[in-house]
Scaffold this motif. Structure first.
Motif, short mmCIF file in Angstrom:
data_model
loop_
_atom_site.label_atom_id
_atom_site.label_comp_id
_atom_site.label_asym_id
_atom_site.label_seq_id
_atom_site.Cartn_x
_atom_site.Cartn_y
_atom_site.Cartn_z
N MET A 236 2.76 -2.35 9.60
CA MET A 236 2.14 -0.58 10.67
C MET A 236 1.06 -1.63 11.05
O MET A 236 0.44 -2.13 10.34
N SER A 237 0.68 -1.46 12.04
CA SER A 237 0.07 -2.01 12.79
C SER A 237 -1.04 -1.01 13.16
O SER A 237 -1.29 0.56 13.42
N LEU A 238 -2.54 -1.16 12.31
CA LEU A 238 -3.15 -0.03 12.00
C LEU A 238 -4.73 -0.46 13.60
O LEU A 238 -4.92 -1.61 13.83
N SER A 239 -5.24 1.04 13.90
CA SER A 239 -5.89 0.74 15.04
C SER A 239 -7.41 -0.01 14.76
O SER A 239 -7.28 0.35 12.82
N LYS A 240 -8.22 -0.31 15.19
CA LYS A 240 -9.53 -0.90 14.20
C LYS A 240 -10.24 0.55 13.70
O LYS A 240 -11.02 0.28 12.84
N GLN A 241 -10.78 1.66 14.19
CA GLN A 241 -10.94 2.80 13.89
C GLN A 241 -10.53 2.87 12.44
O GLN A 241 -11.06 3.15 11.35
N ASN A 242 -8.80 2.97 12.82
CA ASN A 242 -8.39 2.80 10.49
C ASN A 242 -8.44 2.38 10.25
O ASN A 242 -8.67 2.50 8.40
N ARG A 243 -8.93 1.20 10.38
CA ARG A 243 -9.38 -0.07 9.41
C ARG A 243 -10.57 0.39 8.41
O ARG A 243 -10.76 -0.05 7.55
N LYS B 20 -6.50 9.88 3.72
CA LYS B 20 -5.22 8.63 4.37
C LYS B 20 -3.87 9.47 3.86
O LYS B 20 -3.08 8.97 5.17
N LYS B 21 -3.57 10.52 3.23
CA LYS B 21 -2.38 10.76 3.34
C LYS B 21 -1.42 11.59 4.84
O LYS B 21 -0.42 11.12 5.81
N LYS B 22 -2.62 12.05 5.00
CA LYS B 22 -2.44 13.40 6.38
C LYS B 22 -2.41 11.96 7.54
O LYS B 22 -1.56 12.11 8.52
N TYR B 23 -3.52 11.08 8.00
CA TYR B 23 -3.44 10.50 9.08
C TYR B 23 -3.51 8.40 8.73
O TYR B 23 -3.14 8.86 10.08
N LEU B 24 -3.19 8.60 7.91
CA LEU B 24 -3.61 6.80 7.40
C LEU B 24 -1.97 6.23 6.86
O LEU B 24 -2.82 4.54 6.88
N THR B 25 -1.16 7.12 6.59
CA THR B 25 -0.34 6.58 6.10
C THR B 25 0.80 6.95 7.35
O THR B 25 1.05 7.42 7.59
N ASN B 26 2.26 5.52 6.95
CA ASN B 26 3.21 5.19 7.42
C ASN B 26 4.07 6.44 7.40
O ASN B 26 4.33 6.85 6.19
N LYS B 27 4.40 7.63 8.35
CA LYS B 27 5.03 8.72 7.61
C LYS B 27 6.78 8.66 8.00
O LYS B 27 7.42 7.48 9.03
#
Length: 67
Positions: free
Chosen positions: A1-8, A60-67
């Motif tokens: 999973m590649s995260l954006s800088k904001q998400n990291r 984190k569950k709603k916006y940052l984890t791979n669904k």
């Protein structure tokens, strides 16, 4: 999973081990999350908000984890 800088950055802030200084009410979750996601909340305030680990887990569950 590649995260954006904001998400990291948000994950780094959320994983910080600090004593809770701010409790987020459940009715605020959606609107506060949208403000965070649209860069309306400064990083210093996000740090304080994410001391509420219940809110951080939800975010984190709603916006940052791979669904």
């Amino acid at each position: 999973m590649s995260l954006s800088k904001q998400n990291r950055t948000i994950i780094t802030i959320g994983e910080n081990k600090q004593k809770m200084t701010r409790k987020v009410d459940t009715y605020e979750y959606e609107s506060l999350a949208e403000c965070i996601r649209s860069d309306q909340v400064p990083a210093s305030e996000i740090v304080e908000i994410f001391t509420d680990k219940t809110f951080y887990k939800w975010y984190k569950k709603k916006y940052l984890t791979n669904k």
